[in-house]
Each structure stands twice: as C-alpha cells, then as structure tokens.
Design an enzyme around this catalytic site. Structure first.
Site, short mmCIF file in Angstrom:
data_model
loop_
_atom_site.label_atom_id
_atom_site.label_comp_id
_atom_site.label_asym_id
_atom_site.label_seq_id
_atom_site.Cartn_x
_atom_site.Cartn_y
_atom_site.Cartn_z
N LYS A 1 6.19 -0.58 11.81
CA LYS A 1 5.65 0.53 11.43
C LYS A 1 4.47 0.30 10.55
CE LYS A 1 6.69 4.30 12.13
NZ LYS A 1 6.91 5.22 13.22
N1 PMP Z 1 13.26 0.74 14.70
C1 PMP Z 1 13.02 0.78 13.57
C2 PMP Z 1 13.95 -0.05 12.63
C3 PMP Z 1 12.27 1.83 12.69
O1 PMP Z 1 11.95 2.05 11.56
C4 PMP Z 1 11.30 2.76 13.70
C5 PMP Z 1 10.32 3.87 13.07
N2 PMP Z 1 10.94 5.07 12.81
C6 PMP Z 1 11.39 2.61 15.06
C7 PMP Z 1 12.50 1.39 15.56
C8 PMP Z 1 10.79 3.65 15.89
O2 PMP Z 1 9.53 3.55 16.00
P1 PMP Z 1 8.73 4.94 16.39
O3 PMP Z 1 8.51 5.70 15.28
O4 PMP Z 1 7.27 4.36 16.89
O5 PMP Z 1 9.43 5.57 17.56
#
Ligand code: PMP
Length: 336
Positions: free
Chosen positions: A47
C-alpha cells in the site's frame, strides 16, 4: 546520483521491489511461481505505492496544500503508507481503522505520528463504517483531503504505472498469468490493466478469500459472499471504482486454512515471514499455474504479490492462542 540501490529521496524507496522465484509453490504448481516482494517497501506493504500516488494526485489537483492533512479509512497498511509519505512531505495524517485489525498496525500508526481513530467493524451500509467515518472527518477538518483509496483511481494508477511495468521487466516479458486478492482492488485491477497493455494474453485471475463477494461476481455475475476469513486487508463486497473494468479472466476462492498452509511453507521452506493475504495469493497462484499447465501452455510463469510482512501480525497469525481462538491450525513451533 540514482540507480537500483541509490536514491535521492526516501520516497524513491517506494516500489522497485524484488521479484523472487518461490520454490515450493513452483513445485506444487508444476510451473514457475514468482512473488513480488511488496513487504520490502519502506512501510512494509504493497500500500505504500497507492499512498504515494494518492498524495501526489491530490497535490497535482491542488487539493492538498503545504501543511495540509490526509484523512483515510483503512485496514491499516494504507494508513501506514500515507503516514510515511505525509511525514516525508510535511503533511499530517488522520487514520480511521476498524478496531479488529492487528495491534501492531495500530501501534505502528501511532509511532509514525498519525492521529488514530478506531471504530467498531460494521457493514458498509452503516454510516459508522470506517470508510464513511473517515470521509466525514475529512469534511470537518480544515485543509484536509480524503484519500478515498477504494474509489480514487490514483490507487490503481500506482500499479498500472509502477507494479505492472516492474513485473513485466523483471520477467523479461515472459509471463503467462498474474493473480492476487482484492481489498480496494487497486492491485489486481492496476497490475491486470498494466500487464494486458504489454500482452493481452497474460491471464489475470482474481483470488478471493472466503467472506468476500467478488468470486461469485466474476463467476456468476452476482455479488454474493459465502463464509468468512480472518485475513486483513482483503475481501471486498462491492465493485469499487478501482475494480471497474478490471480485466479478470478467471477466479479462484481460497480458504484461510489453504492460505495459512502457504504462510507456513513460505516460512519453514523459504524463510519468509508474511501476512495471510500473501499466503492466499500464493495458493491462488498455484491454482492459476495448474490451470495454465492444464490448458496446454508451455513453460508457464505466474506472478503474484507478497503483500506485507508477517511481523505486522505477531499478536495474531503468529500467536498460538489467537490461532486456537479462531479455530485455525497452530504452527507447532508456536506451541513450544
Ligand atoms: N493485502 C494486505 C495485507 C493489504 O493491506 C491490502 C490492502 N487493502 C491488500 C492485500 C489488497 O490490496 P488492494 O487494496 O490493492 O486490493
């Protein structure tokens, strides 16, 4: 001076993460499975990229001015990314988080100087939901912008412009498939769009945890959730703006037990301590690899995302009592 290992600004430490061949997953799939090491970002998660792009976009639109405040609702990792980007650029951060997320993420946010507001977890339709609370707080705070990671497409742009070209280059343009789970959907949509722009034959698969609605949406056209998951940061119940037009070719649903088995193997066999979304992603990548092999593709190569460090979950995923309380298998070495 610039180069792979020398940067002029700490913000340039975001992205350009390593890609690593995962031995156990490759053997299980019968093809090459590669992991993008997003835990190597300065905030230790994928992120950081979204945070940087969202802040730069707000500056470019003239919304975020010197001394301003960034407000966001987050499972934690986006808040950590925003706090470190904001510190580097002289902004303040206010972070709203559901209170069932790991203590480590909350402690990290406080350590970074973010103002942390926790709210009870509730459904999205409830005005008290962390996303709506953060929007309200942004409206009430002078000089504040709302990052709005779910529906602000600066999030997926980070992955179109950085993650996808990095994976393409690191794999020398030889990649058959990519998969990951969705929280905001920024990663799957952005990497999907970015890789398809290089080669439309790259198969993009959504890997959904239980308790999320996207598997049924892409498989049957209906947003319907079944079961539940303790994974943090993933599991979406609606089509966010970041997910709109995501080029999803196929989809898999992965249980926490399957994800945990890969978390265990990545630690014991390869020395990587990761969070549960990474284990779920690797389980999905093995499924995608097997499918591509079964489809008759030769020398199959699949990539996925290793989303964040396991050190963020020492009190949960890596704690015997917590695992037992959730009815999940306890890693034997935690019980000694
Ligand atoms: N894994 C973790 C540990 C996260 O914090 C996030 C972010 N919400 C994601 C996966 C998924 O990423 P995205 O928000 O880009 O779908």
């Amino acid at each position: 001076m610039t180069g792979a290992l020398v940067q002029n600004s700490t913000l340039d430490l975001i992205g350009n993460t390593p890609l690593v061949l995962l031995k156990g997953a490759s053997e299980a799939a019968g093809c090459e499975i590669w992991g993008k090491c997003e835990f190597a970002n300065p905030g230790a998660s994928v992120k950081d990229r979204a945070a940087l792009w969202i802040v730069r976009d707000a500056e470019a639109r003239g919304e975020l001015k010197p001394g301003g405040t960034v407000v966001e609702g987050t499972a934690g990792n986006t808040g950590i990314g925003l706090a470190l980007v904001a510190n580097a650029l002289g902004y303040k951060t206010v972070i709203v988080m559901p209170d069932n997320q790991s203590k480590e993420k909350m402690d990290t946010l406080r350590a970074l100087g973010a103002e942390l507001v926790t709210v009870p977890p509730t459904k999205f339709a409830d005005p008290a939901h962390f996303v709506h609370t953060s929007r309200r707080l942004a409206g009430e705070t002078p000089g504040a912008v709302w990052a709005n990671q779910f529906d602000n497409v600066a999030n997926r742009k980070a992955h179109i412009e950085s993650t996808a070209p990095e994976i393409w280059e690191q794999m020398g343009g030889r990649i058959d498939g990519f998969t990951c789970a969705a929280g905001t959907g920024g990663t799957i949509a952005g990497v999907g769009l970015g890789l398809k722009a290089f080669d439309e034959n790259v198969m993009i698969a959504l890997t959904d945890p239980h308790g999320a609605a996207l598997y049924n949406y892409y498989a049957h056209g209906e947003l319907r959730a079944e079961g539940s998951s303790v994974a943090e940061g993933i599991g979406q119940g609606r089509i966010t703006a970041n997910l709109e037009g995501a080029p999803i070719d196929t989809q898999f649903r992965i249980s926490d037990e399957e994800g945990l088995e890969w978390v265990r193997r990545l630690l014991t066999e390869e020395g990587l301590c990761l969070g549960l979304s990474s284990g779920i992603n690797v389980a999905g990548a093995v499924e995608l690899g097997r499918k591509l092999v079964a489809d008759g593709r030769k020398d199959v190569r699949v990539a996925t995302i290793l989303c964040d460090t396991g050190f963020r979950y020492l009190s949960t995923l890596w704690n015997a009592e917590w695992l037992r309380a959730k009815g999940l298998p306890v890693f034997p070495w935690l019980d000694r």
